[in-house]
Structures are given as C-alpha cells and as structure tokens.
Motif scaffolding. Structure first.
Motif, PDB file in Angstrom:
ATOM      1  N   SER A  52      30.584  44.533 -12.250  1.00 46.54           N
ATOM      2  CA  SER A  52      30.730  45.377 -11.081  1.00 46.54           C
ATOM      3  C   SER A  52      32.112  45.232 -10.469  1.00 46.54           C
ATOM      4  O   SER A  52      32.784  44.205 -10.622  1.00 46.54           O
ATOM      5  N   GLY A  55      32.255  42.249  -6.250  1.00 49.38           N
ATOM      6  CA  GLY A  55      31.761  40.921  -6.540  1.00 49.38           C
ATOM      7  C   GLY A  55      31.938  40.447  -7.964  1.00 49.38           C
ATOM      8  O   GLY A  55      31.695  39.263  -8.239  1.00 49.38           O
ATOM      9  N   ARG A  57      30.149  40.946 -10.575  1.00 49.76           N
ATOM     10  CA  ARG A  57      28.868  40.473 -11.109  1.00 49.76           C
ATOM     11  C   ARG A  57      28.615  41.037 -12.498  1.00 49.76           C
ATOM     12  O   ARG A  57      28.777  42.231 -12.729  1.00 49.76           O
ATOM     13  N   ASN A  59      26.059  42.007 -15.502  1.00 48.29           N
ATOM     14  CA  ASN A  59      24.676  42.423 -15.700  1.00 48.29           C
ATOM     15  C   ASN A  59      24.442  42.762 -17.163  1.00 48.29           C
ATOM     16  O   ASN A  59      25.367  43.149 -17.883  1.00 48.29           O
ATOM     17  N   ALA A 106      26.700  45.438  -7.628  1.00 53.80           N
ATOM     18  CA  ALA A 106      26.355  44.450  -8.640  1.00 53.80           C
ATOM     19  C   ALA A 106      25.359  44.980  -9.657  1.00 53.80           C
ATOM     20  O   ALA A 106      25.302  44.483 -10.784  1.00 53.80           O
TER      21      ALA A 106
END
Length: 129
Positions: A52, A55, A57, A59, A106
């Motif tokens: 993302s 942040g 992040r 996944n 995220a």
C-alpha cells in the motif's frame, strides 16, 4: 512517464522457486501502491500481492500466504515477488502494476481495479513437472 518492466518468469517444477522483478522508471516508488497480479488461461485476473501507499503494508491473496513474499528496494526502484513452494495452480502471466501517486489503503488488494493505472507487459510463470 510511468513504465514498469517485469522479469524473472520461467518454467519451474512443483515445489521450486522463482523471484520476479519489476523495474520502475519515470517515477519513484514512494507514494505509489505497487502490486503483483496474475492471469491464467480461462481465468480472471487476480490480485496476488501488493504494498500500500499508506503505511507500506504488504498484503497477499490467501492462496499464496506463507509461500510468496513481496519486497521493494527503493534505491533500485524495484519491486520483487519471491515465490517458493510453487504449485501448478500458480501458473499464469504475472503482471506488476502501480497506482497513481495517491493514498491507497493497507487493503490494497480489495477492489484493486480502482487503484492500479499503470501496468507492465507481464512475465510468464509455468509450474509443471
């Protein structure tokens, strides 16, 4: 001008490993979400993994969790997908894609079609004995 070029695909036996690379040019990675997607014959394109822009992040789609790892090297402006314990069902044409420089949460595989505007040409991954 945004450009993405994938490399690293090939033919591998079940249980083997490959590392895909996505080299970015015309932009720098910070501020963009980056994702890996794949499409098999007769199947819809699916999101595999992403980072993302909010942040940073990582996944993963459930089917690759624990086997695939996404990473990035900002100094090289490159994103990688390390694929271990490969299965025949991982076979497909793998694409990397980038969002506009805009906030992407995220959950960057959820409703991904609205986020990813720039796509590479794809690299073929074939898992077969």
């Amino acid at each position: 001008q945004l450009q993405l070029v994938e490399s690293g695909g090939g033919l591998v036996q079940p249980g083997g490993s490959l590392r895909l690379s996505c080299s970015a040019s015309g932009f720098t990675l910070p501020g963009h979400a980056i994702g890996w997607f794949r499409q098999a014959p007769g199947r819809a394109r699916e999101g595999v993994s992403c980072i993302s822009s909010v942040g940073g992040r990582m996944n993963y789609v459930d089917s690759v969790k624990g086997r695939f790892t996404i990473s990035r090297d900002n100094a090289k402006n490159t994103v990688y997908l390390q694929m271990n314990s490969l299965k025949p069902e991982d076979t497909g044409l793998y694409y990397c894609a980038a969002s506009e420089r805009t906030p992407v949460p995220a959950t960057c595989l959820l409703g991904w079609q609205k986020y990813y505007a720039y796509w590479g040409q794809g690299t073929q991954v074939t898992v077969s004995s």
